[in-house]
Design a protein around this motif. Structure first.
Motif, PDB file in Angstrom:
ATOM      1  N   LEU A 251      46.886  42.520  49.881  1.00 57.46           N
ATOM      2  CA  LEU A 251      46.483  43.486  48.867  1.00 57.46           C
ATOM      3  C   LEU A 251      47.256  44.778  49.047  1.00 57.46           C
ATOM      4  CD1 LEU A 251      42.621  43.002  48.955  1.00 57.46           C
ATOM      5  CD2 LEU A 251      44.221  42.117  47.283  1.00 57.46           C
ATOM      6  N   GLU A 252      47.547  45.422  47.947  1.00 61.09           N
ATOM      7  CA  GLU A 252      48.213  46.714  48.014  1.00 61.09           C
ATOM      8  C   GLU A 252      47.168  47.798  48.231  1.00 61.09           C
ATOM      9  OE1 GLU A 252      50.855  47.338  44.743  1.00 61.09           O
ATOM     10  OE2 GLU A 252      51.603  45.287  44.832  1.00 61.09           O
TER      11      GLU A 252
ATOM     12  N   GLU B 198      41.657  50.517  47.618  1.00 67.25           N
ATOM     13  CA  GLU B 198      40.900  51.711  47.239  1.00 67.25           C
ATOM     14  C   GLU B 198      40.005  51.438  46.025  1.00 67.25           C
ATOM     15  OE1 GLU B 198      43.649  54.889  46.644  1.00 67.25           O
ATOM     16  OE2 GLU B 198      44.294  54.891  48.738  1.00 67.25           O
ATOM     17  N   LEU B 199      40.508  50.646  45.083  1.00 68.15           N
ATOM     18  CA  LEU B 199      39.730  50.316  43.891  1.00 68.15           C
ATOM     19  C   LEU B 199      38.482  49.518  44.253  1.00 68.15           C
ATOM     20  CD1 LEU B 199      39.861  50.593  40.791  1.00 68.15           C
ATOM     21  CD2 LEU B 199      40.967  48.377  40.749  1.00 68.15           C
ATOM     22  N   VAL B 200      38.635  48.567  45.181  1.00 68.15           N
ATOM     23  CA  VAL B 200      37.489  47.773  45.608  1.00 68.15           C
ATOM     24  C   VAL B 200      36.502  48.636  46.390  1.00 68.15           C
ATOM     25  CG1 VAL B 200      36.793  45.876  47.120  1.00 68.15           C
ATOM     26  CG2 VAL B 200      38.743  45.595  45.601  1.00 68.15           C
TER      27      VAL B 200
END
Length: 109
Positions: free
Chosen positions: A93-94, A99-101
């Motif tokens: 994952l980038e 951060e979004l998760v």
């Protein structure tokens, strides 16, 4: 307090089980859920035939690459992930995805 008196009063659990544990010798016959919609109940035998005709995923690590088959929908079914194209494999994952998760899916700004 005398330790010998403490051992004499062994704790009795409050729950009581009736009879011995008996497990069925053979599995129950497959049937639709009692609250399933009527159309599912009518076509359950068709579902069982399709389910039993599909091959199970190969349990051995040496499964051949030829075990990938065409599904009815036109897509391929693979027994192991490495038989699928690399674009479908898991990837790292980038940072922005992490951060979004972690933000709970809130809109990224």
């Amino acid at each position: 307090m005398h330790p010998s008196l403490r051992l004499a009063n062994a704790r009795q659990p409050l729950i009581r089980f009736l009879g011995k544990r008996q497990w069925p010798t053979k599995p129950e016959e497959q049937h639709p859920h009692p609250f399933a919609p009527p159309e599912f109940k009518q076509h359950f035998s068709d579902f069982l035939k399709k389910f039993q005709s599909t091959p199970a995923a190969a349990s051995s690590a040496g499964a051949s690459a030829g075990s990938a088959k065409k599904a009815e929908g036109g897509g391929q079914v693979f027994a192991e992930f490495w038989q699928a194209p690399s674009r479908l494999w898991k990837r790292e994952l980038e940072e922005w995805e992490i951060e979004l998760v972690q933000s709970g899916g809130a809109t990224r700004h």
